[in-house]
Structure formats: C-alpha cells, structure tokens
Design an enzyme around this catalytic site. Structure first.
Site, short mmCIF file in Angstrom:
data_model
loop_
_atom_site.label_atom_id
_atom_site.label_comp_id
_atom_site.label_asym_id
_atom_site.label_seq_id
_atom_site.Cartn_x
_atom_site.Cartn_y
_atom_site.Cartn_z
N HIS A 482 0.87 -1.17 0.00
CA HIS A 482 0.00 0.00 0.00
C HIS A 482 0.91 1.22 0.00
CE1 HIS A 482 -3.61 2.37 1.01
NE2 HIS A 482 -2.78 3.10 1.74
N GLU A 537 0.87 -2.13 4.20
CA GLU A 537 1.51 -0.85 3.95
C GLU A 537 3.00 -1.00 4.26
OE1 GLU A 537 -0.66 2.45 5.54
OE2 GLU A 537 0.78 3.93 4.84
#
Ligand code: 9MR
Ligand code: ZN
Length: 560
Positions: A482, A537
C-alpha cells in the site's frame, strides 16, 4: 504442503539453519544442478499457536558449502530457492536503507539514483499552521512517512533513532555506498540519508522550542504521484511527544554527526537544548488528537513519559560529552524510572527502549550504576522472556498470537533489537565474570542470536504465508505494498527493500475485513493487496527497525 524458508539465505558458518515444513519425513537439500548436498529428517510435529497448524521444524545446519539451494520433500515438493553464503543479508540490508531515499519529499527523484522510480519535486508549497490563519512557513524535505504523503515527527524520530543506534553499534554494517545523491562524500550513506530527515525536523521546531506534531494534508491524497498532490499541508499543533522525541533525536544526532559536520551537529545541539527548555516549562503531557474529520495519521499516545525519558537520556549523554553538568538529566531519568515504566520497546508509541539503548551502550556509564542497573535488569528479563517465547512455536519466534497487530513486522524486529541489546550487555560484562558465569552468559548470547535469526527468517519468508515481507527479496516477495507512488507510477514491480506491515490478527481495512474470516489464526491474516493498508503498507520505521536487526546479524556474520 509447504516448505517455508528464509528466501534470501543462511550464513554458511551457522550451525543451525532452519526451515519449517508441513509434512514429516525426509528432506533433501539440492544445489542448482539438482545434486543432493544434504539429507535429513524433519523434527517432531508442533501444534503451532501462531498459525494454527501442525508443522515440523527442519534444521539443515550441517550444510555449509556456499551456493544456491532449495529443499525438496520425499514427495518431490520444492521450496523457494535461497543462498548459503557469507554475509548473505548485505544486499537486503542495503536495500532497506536505500528505500528511504525513495520517500524523500521536497525534491525530485533523479533517474541516476532512482532508476525507473523517478518523480518531480513534490510538496513544495509552504505549509499553513493549523488553527493560525495567515501563518505559514517553509517546511520542505523529510521522508514521506509511509504509503501516504504525511510527515510526522514521532515516527521520524524513531526511524532516525533505529538507524543511528544501529550505526553506532555496528558501523561495519554500513560501509557500502547506496547510490544516493550524497554517496561518495566520505560520509556513511546512512548518515547522509538520515540528514535528509533531520534537516526537515529542524524546520518543524518553533522559536519557543515547541515542535509541531505533524505535517499533513487534512485528508490522505488519492493514489496520485506525489508531485500531483497539491493539497494544502498543515503543521498540526505541538505535542509533548513530538517535542521530547525531537529533543532526543537531535541530541543523539548531534553526537553522531560531531565528527562529520560540526556546524550541523551544533545546529542540532542548539535545537535539542531549546526543546529541552520547552519540556521543562511544560511538565504536563500535551497529547495529540486529530481534529474532528481529519483522517491523516494521528500517532496519538496516552503518555509522554517514555518520550521524556529518551530525551533526558540523550541530553545527559550530550552534556557529558561537552563536559557540562548532567545532573538535572539524571534526576529526570530517575524520576521517570521510579514510575515503573517499561524500558523495552522501540516503536513510535513507546520509545523508552531507546533510553535503555542510550544508557546501556554508554561505556562511560554517565547515568551511574543504580540507573544503569534498573535498565539492565529490565532488558535482560525481557530478553529471557522473549527467548522462552521462542520455544513455544515451531518458527522459534519471540511472538505470541496477540502480537500480530498492525505493523506486526516491527514487533518482530523490535524484539530483535531488544535481544541484540541484551547480547551487548552480556558481552560487555563477560570479562569480569567467573568461568561458570561467563559460560552461562555465552550460552544466553548464543540463544538470543538464534531468536534474532528466527525473527529475520520469518520476515524473509519462513512463515505460513510463504511471502518474503521485503519487496524484491525472495522468490515469493510480496509485490503490492500500500504505497501511493507504487500504485501511481505505472511500473509493475515496486522498488526493492520495503518491509510490509505484515499479518494483522485484527484487520483494519475494508478489504481485509471482508476477505479474512473471523477467527483466522493471526499469522495467516495477511493479503498481498495494495488496498490493505492495515496488512500491507510500508513505513519508514518498519524498515529502520529491520535495518537494525540486519545490521546486527551482519556484524555477527563478519565476526563469525
Ligand atoms: O503504524 C501505525 C499503526 O501502529 C497504527 O495501528 C495505525 C492506526 O492508527 O497507524 C499506523 O500508522 C499509519 C499512520 O497513521 C499514517 N501513515 C501510515 C502509517 C502506517 O499504516
Ligand atoms: Zn512529497
């Protein structure tokens, strides 16, 4: 069926090299020609609490010849390939430091350094001080924090903290040039890269020593390249966590850069002192909460005691170095320790472990014996707890099921840091010990190193997902972080060297919540999907924590 390995590799000298397999029986190690180099039996099955399956450990430690290999089961199933070699972590380690360069804000990324991952200068406009109409200032620079374009003081300080302590302890792991704009200027690139963040942090300090908590837009940008994000950036209100982290980080950096650039070191020292004054004038916590409706990172906290402890520890060391009075800092350390605070973590919420790192690696023992002992006892106790945890799952990891939270990769690597610190302490004391004690200490050091290795093996693929959690490293490295630049740049492969947040037993994004059934064992709560910001992420501080651990292991490899 699965054969889980560290997809990067194992040190040739290591007596133990561990894989985890899902079937019992005989396994062979084959080289790229398909020749059998080693053969052995998987160990006894373990009902693993982290992934909920019965799995078997496999140790092929006696295979010590260097080369590329894979493991194969009797049924013919193959593992990913990996290296057995010397200093096998060198490349991934360097890539994880270099990755920070790609997060540089306020400048263009040139092809010469960024390869295909170029972009134009981003976030160049002055920022507005939140809540103070008409007040704006120039605050370009620093690293984008993560997949978003925000820049935040507390995680920034933690990132620089991981890196500077790692550099201080294991300088030999930071010798290679990283091909960043400053490379070749006779300064180690890790210091060059950290300076990019430190220069920005200096801009975030007010004249009264207060430090703005963060510099972000009101809402996260859509998935566009950074130079296309023209949203207004705000400097959000001062928090005492930001001030104290800033103070600690500047004091630490002032020492680290003293021999590199005196003027820069002096600027940081002055900034640290100014923020210390602010802390003295503001003894009560000034916490931070996002204004209603703003969705950028909060990095909230319920206490600033750990941040103040870190600041006091680093200010004490700076004062000692300058021959100035350090008593008020010692008194502050004593006061905070007396509250019974934990000093074993190295994350953005809890930075007290950095105070332990500062105090316990200070061979002049400026904090005095009593304080030294308080830190020491806690660190050694926690190290033993972690080593014991490592006997309770098949991966040999210092993790419990509930430890798989948002950013679990940093729990994994921060525990590596704690164990590395315990090794330092024991090593420093070993000379003064009786032979029996010394033997016991040596055994503990060896045991802690084994767990640090297990944490690293996990990160690089020896885990139930089968992914290496570092982009670009391993046959099955995750590919869809991400990360706005990666999402928007139209290049298929992400840049190499980004650590994923990793499995999260309490998924926090829409897609993960939808796709991962409730009750899924925590290590399985992972998807390599760009949308999954609560699982996949990347952040600057997950990388820097991992860098500390690989720096430690590399230093072992060169000593071994
Ligand atoms: O790393 C942070 C994690 O520990 C928190 O659980 C999470 C939710 O508050 O936020 C993470 O930090 C994010 C930050 O707020 C904004 N930039 C991206 C960070 C990583 O997801
Ligand atoms: Zn930017």
């Amino acid at each position: 069926m699965a054969i889980m390995v560290n997809q990067v590799g194992y040190e040739a000298y290591a007596d133990s090299k561990k894989a985890v397999v899902s079937q019992p029986g005989i396994y062979v190690l084959k080289n790229t020609e398909g020749e059998v180099i080693w053969q052995g039996q998987a160990g006894e099955g373990v009902q693993d609490p982290l992934c909920g399956e019965t799995l078997y450990p496999l140790d092929f430690g006696s295979a010590q010849e260097t080369g590329m290999y894979y493991l194969e089961s009797a049924a013919g199933e193959r593992s990913d390939s990996f290296e057995i070699g010397w200093d096998v972590l060198a490349e991934v380690h360097n890539a994880m430091v270099k990755a920070l360069y790609y997060q540089r804000c306020g400048c263009a990324l040139e092809e010469e350094y960024a390869g295909p991952y170029t972009h134009g200068a981003c976030h160049m406009a002055d920022c507005q001080v939140y809540g103070e109409e008409g007040h704006s200032f120039e605050a370009r620079g620093g690293w984008h924090d993560a997949g978003d374009y925000g820049r935040y003081i507390t995680p920034g300080a933690v990132t620089v903290g991981h890196l500077l302590y790692a550099y201080k302890l294991y300088p030999q792991s930071f010798r290679e040039l990283l091909n960043i704009p400053e490379s070749g200027n006779q300064v180690p690139d890790v210091l060059n890269e950290c300076r990019y963040e430190l220069e920005w942090m200096l801009k975030m300090q007010r004249k009264d020593g207060g430090v703005y908590h963060k510099l972000t837009a009101w809402s996260h940008a859509p998935f566009v390249m950074p130079e296309e994000d023209l949203d207004t950036f705000y400097a959000y209100p001062v928090s005492s966590m930001a001030v104290a982290d800033f103070c600690a980080c500047m004091a630490l950096a002032a020492r680290a850069y003293d021999s590199v650039d005196k003027v820069f070191a002096w600027r940081m020292e002055a900034a640290a002192k100014l923020s210390w004054q602010w802390l003295e004038k503001n003894p009560d916590p000034v916490l931070f909460v996002n204004p209603q409706g703003s969705n950028t990172g909060e990095y909230g906290d319920s206490t600033d005691a750990d941040e103040r402890l870190w600041a006091a520890a680093e200010m004490m060391l700076l004062a000692a170095r300058r021959g100035e009075d350090r008593q008020k800092y010692v008194a502050e350390i004593r006061r905070i320790l007396a509250t019974g605070l934990n000093v074993t973590d190295f994350g953005w919420t809890d930075v007290a472990g950095f105070a332990a790192l500062a105090v316990l690696t200070d061979f002049r023992q400026n904090a005095g014996e009593e304080i030294q002992e308080i830190f020491c006892r806690q660190v050694l106790k926690e190290a033993q707890r972690l080593a014991d945890l490592g006997t309770q799952n098949v991966f040999g990891m210092a993790m419990e099921p509930t430890d798989f939270c948002w950013g679990s990769s940093m729990v994994v690597t921060n525990r590596g840091i704690l164990l590395a610190l315990a090794c330092e302490i024991l090593q420093a004391r070993i000379n003064g010990m009786s032979q029996d004690q010394a033997q016991e200490a040596a055994a503990r050091i060896a045991r802690y190193q084994e767990v640090i290795q297990a944490q690293t093996d996990y990160l690089l693929g020896k885990n139930i997902t089968g992914y290496s959690f570092v982009t670009g490293y391993g046959d099955h490295a995750y590919r869809h972080p991400h990360l706005r630049t990666t999402a928007a740049d139209g290049i298929e492969k992400p840049m190499a060297g980004w650590v994923s947040g990793g499995p999260n037993g309490k998924p926090g994004d829409e897609l993960a919540i939808r796709e991962i059934p409730e009750g899924t064992p925590p290590m399985k709560c992972y998807l390599d999907r760009e949308e999954c910001y609560s699982l996949n992420e990347m952040t600057i501080y997950w990388n820097s924590s991992a860098v500390f651990v690989t720096a430690f292991l590399r230093s072992m490899a060169s000593a071994g």
